[in-house]
Design an enzyme around this catalytic site. Structure first.
Site, short mmCIF file in Angstrom:
data_model
loop_
_atom_site.label_atom_id
_atom_site.label_comp_id
_atom_site.label_asym_id
_atom_site.label_seq_id
_atom_site.Cartn_x
_atom_site.Cartn_y
_atom_site.Cartn_z
N SER A 1 0.84 -1.19 0.00
CA SER A 1 0.00 0.00 0.00
C SER A 1 0.88 1.24 0.00
CB SER A 1 -0.92 0.00 1.22
OG SER A 1 -0.15 0.22 2.38
N LYS A 2 0.22 2.37 -0.02
CA LYS A 2 0.93 3.65 -0.12
C LYS A 2 2.02 3.80 0.92
CE LYS A 2 -1.50 7.39 -2.36
NZ LYS A 2 -2.86 6.91 -2.67
N ARG A 3 1.73 3.34 2.13
CA ARG A 3 2.69 3.60 3.20
C ARG A 3 4.01 2.84 3.01
NH1 ARG A 3 2.33 -0.65 7.02
NH2 ARG A 3 0.59 -1.96 6.37
#
Ligand code: GLU
Length: 468
Positions: free
Chosen positions: A240-242
């Protein structure tokens, strides 16, 4: 199926970004096609009309191009093939492998409730109705799937995956408005494109069972399935983005080279013994879909950086210079014609520790500065009268250098220090500072060679001449 030449494909839906998982899927399809001497095709699954903008499609073309994984034929666009999908539905109806379902939305809702209460899937009363009973009202077309037994997905990665047919409802193939549904379109397109091997993310494993039933209904050969484990973040959670980046374009913007990405992505779920670094040719000759492992692969930034550094050290300096131009432009530095040559000779001297093109850009900034350089206070502080005197004597020695290469300049600087009776540490930092304007730069001889003779002497003159 096995004696047909291999045809693989990547079938991305344009979402506005190309996920790194899609890139890995593309790579495995490409490797397998190349390994077997087959073809690698591209289909754009653009049936979601809102998301499938021209720009979103272009993102996929750009991503594949950047990765060096271009398809062997012009792309197929799924939406444009809706008539052909409808034709296949007619074929299924004619074969008795599909039926028109006239349940109204209310009836369907009621059946859903009952099915849920009885712990079974939805079944339409129209499955076995006579066509003569057909009412004049909207209908969907459903696949007439077997009610009992199992559907087997013989997967090259997962092994045999069994689906109980009683748990699979009769899939809708055509909606009431006549639009074809996803699984139908995929099957018809793959069949028409001659796809022999469907290699894709394992989020599509359930679809493989559905699609198998459609193939069987049409009397077509079922392709070989290979469902790849998803890519997870370094912590094992879904990417994911993180985790830093997901889109191919982000890896490009972060300064990764496509060949490093290919090498790295190949290792996500596949490998050849302990080999960490391998060429495309090696990957092509070694790759077999059967060797893909089924456990999720984890993104490992250290490994990616290590590979990228390797490929940066291998790459042609002129090519790296070209790749640096847009990066430098974002820092307000334009690369003119004369700079290209300067960059080309600087890059080999500064790339050792560069993990990305951004690092490499940091390392070449000094050479692109324009005279007169603004010297940071730290450098000015080094320019005592004594050091100024020494640097102007060094300037004279440099001016007389027989040639402008590291093997000449290194000993020249050393003998100069000896003649002055001081260590290089007495004037080296000031010299570097004056030449680089305080930016990172290689060792002294490397810095001088990178800048060239005129520029080096010019920068020295600027610093030594009385402040204007
Ligand atoms: N369009 C699907 C996706 O982007 C891929 C479908 C397939 O490979 O069969 O996930």
């Amino acid at each position: 199926m096995s004696d047909r030449p291999v045809v693989t494909r990547i079938a991305p839906s344009p979402t506005g970004m190309m996920h790194i998982g899609t890139a890995r899927t593309a790579l495995f399809n490409w490797l397998y096609a190349r390994h077997t001497g087959g073809k690698f095709l591209l289909r754009i699954e653009d049936t979601d009309r809102e998301r499938s903008t021209e720009a979103a499609v272009q993102v996929i073309f750009d991503g594949l191009k950047w990765l060096g994984l271009e398809a062997d034929e012009a792309p197929v666009f799924q939406f444009a093939r809706a008539d052909r999908h409808r034709e296949a539905v007619q074929q299924l109806l004619a074969r008795g492998a599909a039926y028109r379902d006239y349940m109204t939305p209310e009836e369907l809702e009621a059946e859903r409730e009952v099915a849920r209460a009885e712990g079974r899937v939805v079944r339409s009363p129209w499955r076995d109705a006579s066509p003569n009973d057909a009412p004049d009202r909207p209908f969907v077309v459903r696949l007439k799937a077997p009610l009992e037994g199992e559907t087997l997905v013989e997967d090259q990665v997962k092994g045999t995956v069994r689906f109980q047919n009683q748990n699979l409802d009769d899939l809708v193939l055509l909606r009431t408005d006549g639009t074809p549904t996803y699984n139908l379109a995929v099957v018809v397109d793959d069949h028409d494109m001659g796809v022999t091997h469907v290699i894709r993310g394992d989020d599509h494993l359930n679809n493989a069972a559905r699609q198998t039933l459609i193939y069987q209904g049409l009397g077509w050969d079922v392709p070989v399935w290979a469902h790849l484990p998803l890519i997870h973040g370094p912590d094992g959670a879904k990417l994911s983005k993180r985790h830093g980046a997901q889109a191919v374009s982000e890896f490009d913007a972060m300064g990764y080279l496509p060949e490093a990405m290919r090498n790295y992505l190949a290792k996500l779920g596949w490998g050849h013994g302990d080999d960490e670094i391998f060429s495309d040719e090696q990957a092509i000759s070694w790759f077999d879909i059967k060797d893909v492992v089924s456990a999720p692969a984890r993104l490992d930034w250290d490994k990616l950086n290590h590979l990228n550094n390797h490929y940066i050290r291998q790459a042609e300096p002129a090519r790296l210079g070209g790749l640096l131009e847009p990066v430098l432009a974002t820092r307000g530095l334009t690369v003119g014609d004369p700079d290209r040559e300067v960059l080309e000779r600087t890059i080999p001297l500064v790339r050792e520790g560069a993990k990305t093109l951004l690092d490499l850009a940091d390392a070449v900034v000094f050479v692109l500065k324009r005279r007169r350089l603004e010297l940071p206070e730290k450098v000015q502080g080094l320019l005592t009268d004594e050091t100024r005197g020494r640097l102007s004597r060094l300037r004279e020695s440099l001016a007389g250098a027989s040639d402008w290469t590291v093997p000449t300049l290194e000993p020249l600087i050393r003998s100069f220090a000896e003649a002055e009776g001081v260590g290089i540490g007495k004037f080296g930092p000031a010299l570097r500072g004056v030449l680089s304007g305080g930016s990172p730069a290689p060792d002294l001889a490397g810095t001088l060679v990178s800048l060239g003779k005129d520029e080096s002497l010019g920068r020295l003159d600027d610093a030594l001449s009385p402040a204007a």
